[in-house]
Motif scaffolding. Structure first.
Motif, PDB file in Angstrom:
ATOM      1  N   ALA A 207     123.450 -30.148 107.231  1.00 49.86           N
ATOM      2  CA  ALA A 207     122.689 -29.379 108.218  1.00 49.86           C
ATOM      3  C   ALA A 207     123.455 -29.288 109.533  1.00 49.86           C
ATOM      4  O   ALA A 207     123.576 -28.209 110.126  1.00 49.86           O
ATOM      5  CB  ALA A 207     121.314 -30.010 108.448  1.00 49.86           C
ATOM      6  N   GLY A 208     123.995 -30.413 109.991  1.00 51.19           N
ATOM      7  CA  GLY A 208     124.750 -30.422 111.241  1.00 51.19           C
ATOM      8  C   GLY A 208     125.980 -29.531 111.178  1.00 51.19           C
ATOM      9  O   GLY A 208     126.278 -28.799 112.135  1.00 51.19           O
TER      10      GLY A 208
ATOM     11  N   ALA B 181     127.523 -14.840 102.551  1.00 48.73           N
ATOM     12  CA  ALA B 181     126.060 -14.914 102.650  1.00 48.73           C
ATOM     13  C   ALA B 181     125.491 -15.785 101.528  1.00 48.73           C
ATOM     14  O   ALA B 181     124.582 -16.591 101.761  1.00 48.73           O
ATOM     15  CB  ALA B 181     125.454 -13.522 102.608  1.00 48.73           C
ATOM     16  N   LEU B 182     126.020 -15.635 100.332  1.00 51.09           N
ATOM     17  CA  LEU B 182     125.563 -16.445  99.206  1.00 51.09           C
ATOM     18  C   LEU B 182     125.859 -17.924  99.437  1.00 51.09           C
ATOM     19  O   LEU B 182     125.017 -18.789  99.153  1.00 51.09           O
ATOM     20  CB  LEU B 182     126.213 -15.955  97.909  1.00 51.09           C
ATOM     21  CG  LEU B 182     125.729 -16.589  96.618  1.00 51.09           C
ATOM     22  CD1 LEU B 182     124.236 -16.342  96.422  1.00 51.09           C
ATOM     23  CD2 LEU B 182     126.511 -16.044  95.435  1.00 51.09           C
TER      24      LEU B 182
ATOM     25  N   VAL C  55     112.859 -26.083 108.880  1.00 53.73           N
ATOM     26  CA  VAL C  55     113.678 -25.006 109.440  1.00 53.73           C
ATOM     27  C   VAL C  55     114.569 -24.400 108.354  1.00 53.73           C
ATOM     28  O   VAL C  55     114.652 -23.174 108.212  1.00 53.73           O
ATOM     29  CB  VAL C  55     114.510 -25.516 110.636  1.00 53.73           C
ATOM     30  CG1 VAL C  55     115.585 -24.512 111.038  1.00 53.73           C
ATOM     31  CG2 VAL C  55     113.606 -25.835 111.811  1.00 53.73           C
ATOM     32  N   PHE C  56     115.223 -25.247 107.574  1.00 52.24           N
ATOM     33  CA  PHE C  56     116.119 -24.731 106.540  1.00 52.24           C
ATOM     34  C   PHE C  56     115.357 -24.101 105.377  1.00 52.24           C
ATOM     35  O   PHE C  56     115.839 -23.143 104.780  1.00 52.24           O
ATOM     36  CB  PHE C  56     117.092 -25.815 106.071  1.00 52.24           C
ATOM     37  CG  PHE C  56     118.302 -25.914 106.949  1.00 52.24           C
ATOM     38  CD1 PHE C  56     119.421 -25.139 106.710  1.00 52.24           C
ATOM     39  CD2 PHE C  56     118.314 -26.755 108.043  1.00 52.24           C
ATOM     40  CE1 PHE C  56     120.533 -25.203 107.533  1.00 52.24           C
ATOM     41  CE2 PHE C  56     119.412 -26.830 108.877  1.00 52.24           C
ATOM     42  CZ  PHE C  56     120.522 -26.046 108.625  1.00 52.24           C
ATOM     43  N   LEU C  57     114.183 -24.599 105.073  1.00 44.52           N
ATOM     44  CA  LEU C  57     113.377 -23.965 104.030  1.00 44.52           C
ATOM     45  C   LEU C  57     112.950 -22.566 104.468  1.00 44.52           C
ATOM     46  O   LEU C  57     113.077 -21.600 103.708  1.00 44.52           O
ATOM     47  CB  LEU C  57     112.149 -24.818 103.692  1.00 44.52           C
ATOM     48  CG  LEU C  57     111.233 -24.251 102.607  1.00 44.52           C
ATOM     49  CD1 LEU C  57     111.978 -24.123 101.286  1.00 44.52           C
ATOM     50  CD2 LEU C  57     110.009 -25.141 102.440  1.00 44.52           C
TER      51      LEU C  57
ATOM     52  N   SER D 164     119.938 -24.203 100.993  1.00 44.99           N
ATOM     53  CA  SER D 164     119.103 -24.747  99.922  1.00 44.99           C
ATOM     54  C   SER D 164     119.454 -26.203  99.642  1.00 44.99           C
ATOM     55  O   SER D 164     118.570 -27.031  99.398  1.00 44.99           O
ATOM     56  CB  SER D 164     119.273 -23.919  98.635  1.00 44.99           C
ATOM     57  OG  SER D 164     118.877 -22.590  98.843  1.00 44.99           O
ATOM     58  N   ALA D 165     120.741 -26.507  99.685  1.00 45.24           N
ATOM     59  CA  ALA D 165     121.185 -27.892  99.464  1.00 45.24           C
ATOM     60  C   ALA D 165     120.617 -28.816 100.529  1.00 45.24           C
ATOM     61  O   ALA D 165     120.202 -29.945 100.224  1.00 45.24           O
ATOM     62  CB  ALA D 165     122.711 -27.965  99.440  1.00 45.24           C
TER      63      ALA D 165
END
Length: 188
Positions: A82-83, A52-53, A15-17, A60-61
């Motif tokens: 992520a949480g 946004a950056l 999901v994050f990728l 990415s982390a």
């Protein structure tokens, strides 16, 4: 790490990728994401590009932390970041929707669907998954899945669920009611 932790690692990582690539891949993708952040009206307009950056860097982390082999603490850190991000996203979307902001969801790149309750629910469900993943890592006590077939099924299942989450808006649009077809007579 047990099978549950591995599967959730693949789900959240996918999901994050997809989210990261969607925001920076292609011409104008990052600019559209900056516009979306600005349109949420949660930060001053001049702060939208750095915010946004930071979002892209944090996403990415998460990918790197969840993909990295090594001590369980690295995976737990990935789940924690992520949480935190997902909780923040859910709160930001809920506040914006409450204010009547109808900016498109740029969660995974170019989308025309406006942010709504389903995005809040999706992010809260993913937050719960990240918490479950962290708990599963900690509960496994460093144990790693050892059956190759089980690993393949677990990874494939996590990636499949991640793909479903990423395409959820498109899937739900398939079931959205449509108006009458052109040329059909209305009630007689």
């Amino acid at each position: 790490m047990g099978y549950l932790a591995l599967g959730i690692r693949c789900l959240i990582g996918a999901v994050f990728l997809a989210s990261t690539v969607g925001k920076v891949g292609g011409r104008g993708a990052f600019g559209r994401f900056v516009s979306s952040v600005r349109d949420l009206r949660l930060v001053p307009a001049r702060s939208a590009p750095p915010v946004a950056l930071c979002v892209v860097a944090a996403e990415s982390a998460v990918c790197l932390l969840l993909a990295a082999p090594g001590p369980d603490a690295v995976a737990v850190a990935g789940f924690a970041v992520a949480g935190a991000l997902l909780t923040g996203f859910a709160a930001a979307i809920a506040l914006s929707v409450r204010r009547g902001v109808r900016t498109p969801c740029r969660c995974f790149g170019a989308s025309t669907r406006p942010l709504g309750l389903r995005h809040v629910v999706r992010n809260l469900a993913l937050t719960a998954a990240a918490g479950t993943g962290a708990a599963a890592v900690l509960a496994s006590g460093g144990a790693r899945p050892d059956a190759p077939g089980g690993v393949v099924v677990t990874v494939a299942g996590g990636l499949l669920l991640g793909g479903l989450v990423v395409t959820l808006d498109d899937i739900l649009d398939l079931f959205r009611p449509v108006g009458p077809a052109p040329g059909l007579a209305r009630g007689r």
